[in-house]
Design an enzyme around this catalytic site. Structure first.
Site, PDB file in Angstrom:
ATOM      1  N   ARG A 141       0.856  -1.186   0.000  1.00 58.48           N
ATOM      2  CA  ARG A 141       0.000   0.000   0.000  1.00 58.48           C
ATOM      3  C   ARG A 141       0.894   1.239   0.000  1.00 58.48           C
ATOM      4  O   ARG A 141       2.037   1.188   0.466  1.00 58.48           O
ATOM      5  CB  ARG A 141      -0.903   0.022   1.238  1.00 58.48           C
ATOM      6  CG  ARG A 141      -1.881  -1.138   1.343  1.00 58.48           C
ATOM      7  CD  ARG A 141      -2.728  -0.988   2.603  1.00 58.48           C
ATOM      8  NE  ARG A 141      -3.740  -2.038   2.728  1.00 58.48           N
ATOM      9  CZ  ARG A 141      -3.569  -3.157   3.413  1.00 58.48           C
ATOM     10  NH1 ARG A 141      -2.411  -3.380   4.032  1.00 58.48           N
ATOM     11  NH2 ARG A 141      -4.538  -4.057   3.490  1.00 58.48           N
ATOM     12  N   LYS A 147      -2.837  -1.845   7.757  1.00 57.73           N
ATOM     13  CA  LYS A 147      -4.021  -1.347   8.439  1.00 57.73           C
ATOM     14  C   LYS A 147      -4.154  -1.974   9.820  1.00 57.73           C
ATOM     15  O   LYS A 147      -3.791  -3.130  10.033  1.00 57.73           O
ATOM     16  CB  LYS A 147      -5.273  -1.650   7.602  1.00 57.73           C
ATOM     17  CG  LYS A 147      -5.351  -0.837   6.303  1.00 57.73           C
ATOM     18  CD  LYS A 147      -6.642  -1.115   5.570  1.00 57.73           C
ATOM     19  CE  LYS A 147      -6.759  -0.236   4.333  1.00 57.73           C
ATOM     20  NZ  LYS A 147      -8.029  -0.466   3.596  1.00 57.73           N
ATOM     21  N   HIS A 162      -1.688   2.835  -6.230  1.00 60.38           N
ATOM     22  CA  HIS A 162      -2.572   1.689  -6.023  1.00 60.38           C
ATOM     23  C   HIS A 162      -2.696   0.850  -7.289  1.00 60.38           C
ATOM     24  O   HIS A 162      -2.992  -0.344  -7.221  1.00 60.38           O
ATOM     25  CB  HIS A 162      -3.946   2.164  -5.553  1.00 60.38           C
ATOM     26  CG  HIS A 162      -4.572   1.271  -4.532  1.00 60.38           C
ATOM     27  ND1 HIS A 162      -3.942   0.922  -3.349  1.00 60.38           N
ATOM     28  CD2 HIS A 162      -5.762   0.606  -4.527  1.00 60.38           C
ATOM     29  CE1 HIS A 162      -4.715   0.092  -2.661  1.00 60.38           C
ATOM     30  NE2 HIS A 162      -5.814  -0.112  -3.354  1.00 60.38           N
ATOM     31  N   ARG A 173      -0.179  -1.797  -7.068  1.00 56.62           N
ATOM     32  CA  ARG A 173      -0.632  -2.849  -6.141  1.00 56.62           C
ATOM     33  C   ARG A 173      -1.653  -3.758  -6.838  1.00 56.62           C
ATOM     34  O   ARG A 173      -1.588  -4.988  -6.719  1.00 56.62           O
ATOM     35  CB  ARG A 173      -1.233  -2.208  -4.889  1.00 56.62           C
ATOM     36  CG  ARG A 173      -1.792  -3.186  -3.856  1.00 56.62           C
ATOM     37  CD  ARG A 173      -2.122  -2.417  -2.575  1.00 56.62           C
ATOM     38  NE  ARG A 173      -3.075  -3.073  -1.721  1.00 56.62           N
ATOM     39  CZ  ARG A 173      -2.761  -3.965  -0.771  1.00 56.62           C
ATOM     40  NH1 ARG A 173      -1.509  -4.324  -0.598  1.00 56.62           N
ATOM     41  NH2 ARG A 173      -3.698  -4.489   0.008  1.00 56.62           N
ATOM     42  N   HIS A 195      -4.896  -8.609   3.214  1.00 57.51           N
ATOM     43  CA  HIS A 195      -6.348  -8.532   3.353  1.00 57.51           C
ATOM     44  C   HIS A 195      -6.808  -9.425   4.497  1.00 57.51           C
ATOM     45  O   HIS A 195      -6.447 -10.606   4.546  1.00 57.51           O
ATOM     46  CB  HIS A 195      -7.042  -8.996   2.063  1.00 57.51           C
ATOM     47  CG  HIS A 195      -6.903  -8.027   0.933  1.00 57.51           C
ATOM     48  ND1 HIS A 195      -7.097  -8.398  -0.390  1.00 57.51           N
ATOM     49  CD2 HIS A 195      -6.606  -6.703   0.913  1.00 57.51           C
ATOM     50  CE1 HIS A 195      -6.924  -7.341  -1.156  1.00 57.51           C
ATOM     51  NE2 HIS A 195      -6.625  -6.301  -0.398  1.00 57.51           N
ATOM     52  N   TYR A 225      -9.985  -9.790  -7.519  1.00 58.69           N
ATOM     53  CA  TYR A 225      -8.954 -10.015  -8.528  1.00 58.69           C
ATOM     54  C   TYR A 225      -9.240 -11.253  -9.366  1.00 58.69           C
ATOM     55  O   TYR A 225      -8.659 -11.420 -10.435  1.00 58.69           O
ATOM     56  CB  TYR A 225      -7.574 -10.109  -7.863  1.00 58.69           C
ATOM     57  CG  TYR A 225      -7.178  -8.801  -7.235  1.00 58.69           C
ATOM     58  CD1 TYR A 225      -6.759  -7.737  -8.018  1.00 58.69           C
ATOM     59  CD2 TYR A 225      -7.261  -8.605  -5.860  1.00 58.69           C
ATOM     60  CE1 TYR A 225      -6.424  -6.518  -7.445  1.00 58.69           C
ATOM     61  CE2 TYR A 225      -6.921  -7.392  -5.286  1.00 58.69           C
ATOM     62  CZ  TYR A 225      -6.514  -6.356  -6.091  1.00 58.69           C
ATOM     63  OH  TYR A 225      -6.193  -5.140  -5.524  1.00 58.69           O
TER      64      TYR A 225
END
Length: 295
Positions: free
Chosen positions: A145, A169, A238, A241, A264, A273
């Site tokens: 990220r 995150k 992004h 990514r 994730h 994806y």
């Protein structure tokens, strides 16, 4: 400070410290609750009912707020009222049953492999471009990220194991592989970094002033680099990514591995994806299958 505002500040403090939300998330929730306070007028947020919340949501929709933004706004309201309910401050959650307008499903944009090659194979002209090439190689190599790359310190790179350790995150740490091209680009940058970085600076990527490179500066440098290479489209961090995830999934088919490398928490986030992968397969089919070719 009145009791209602104090309640909001207590909620935001709890969000930051107990739930380890990022400063960006806390700031967004603060704006969303301020928007609700603007609609409520003199009425305390803790005293609003379902009908008024629904009307507030419709007003924001009428002002042109996008479905994605409305969904995020409603999420902040729900979090606040559930927080109040858990503490016995309200008898019932007025946000219960509210629904934001349905969001159109949009697939993330990914570069084609040959576009990534054109972007990353260019040679740098100076020490700042040496830094830039290392950043962009690392983005694509490890699927980082933007915030993870910006906060990365020198000791986050382990050349012996060929890995990078980042904090994502909710302060979750993960370690992902770094490819050989990215490793080579990083080694070249580290030869230059010592003459630019301030003595006490820990950041891997630093500005001309020797301090940690800001997120916005990284975005600008990538846009400048893509323009210089003649890609003919706007490239943002992004997108690298997304390209990492799409290309890795096309090659391996291992959704769980891609999930882990992207950081994730929910595999449903990674599953988008698979749609990109299907698009790739559909193009191959259309181009190669005898019964798919246009006459």
């Amino acid at each position: 400070m009145d009791a209602v505002r104090l309640g909001v500040e207590d909620f935001l403090a709890d969000l930051a410290h107990q739930r380890v939300a990022s400063p960006h998330t806390v700031a967004a929730y603060r704006r969303d609750l301020a928007a609700l306070a603007g609609v409520a007028g003199d009425r305390p947020l803790a005293g609003l009912d379902h009908a008024l919340l629904r009307r507030a949501l419709m007003q924001l929709h009428g002002k042109g707020l996008a479905a994605r933004s409305l969904a995020r706004t409603l999420s902040a309201w729900r979090a606040y009222y559930r927080w109040l309910a858990r503490r016995g401050a309200i008898a019932a959650d007025p946000s219960d049953g509210l629904r934001a307008p349905k969001q159109p499903r949009t697939l993330p944009k990914a570069l084609a492999v040959d576009q990534v090659t054109a972007l990353l194979d260019a040679s740098p002209d100076d020490e700042l471009e040496t830094r830039d090439k290392a950043m962009f190689e690392l983005f694509y190599s490890s699927g980082l990220r933007l915030s993870e790359l910006a906060t990365l310190d020198v000791d986050g790179i382990d050349f012996a194991s060929g890995t990078v350790t980042v904090t994502g995150k909710r302060s979750k740490t993960r370690t992902v592989p770094v490819g050989t091209k990215a490793t080579a680009a990083l080694r070249e940058w580290l030869k230059e970094r010592g003459s630019t970085a301030l003595a006490e600076e820990l950041a891997l990527f630093v500005s001309r002033r020797g301090t940690r490179l800001a997120v916005r500066s990284i975005e600008r440098r990538l846009g400048r680099w893509a323009t210089k290479q003649g890609l003919g489209l706007h490239v943002h961090p992004h997108m690298l990514r997304h390209s990492f995830a799409s290309h890795l999934l096309q090659s391996s088919g291992d959704l769980r591995a891609v999930q882990e490398m992207l950081g994730h928490s929910n595999i449903a986030t990674t599953q988008i994806y698979t749609h990109l992968d299907f698009q790739h397969l559909a193009k191959v089919y259309d181009a190669a299958h005898p019964r798919a070719r246009k006459k």
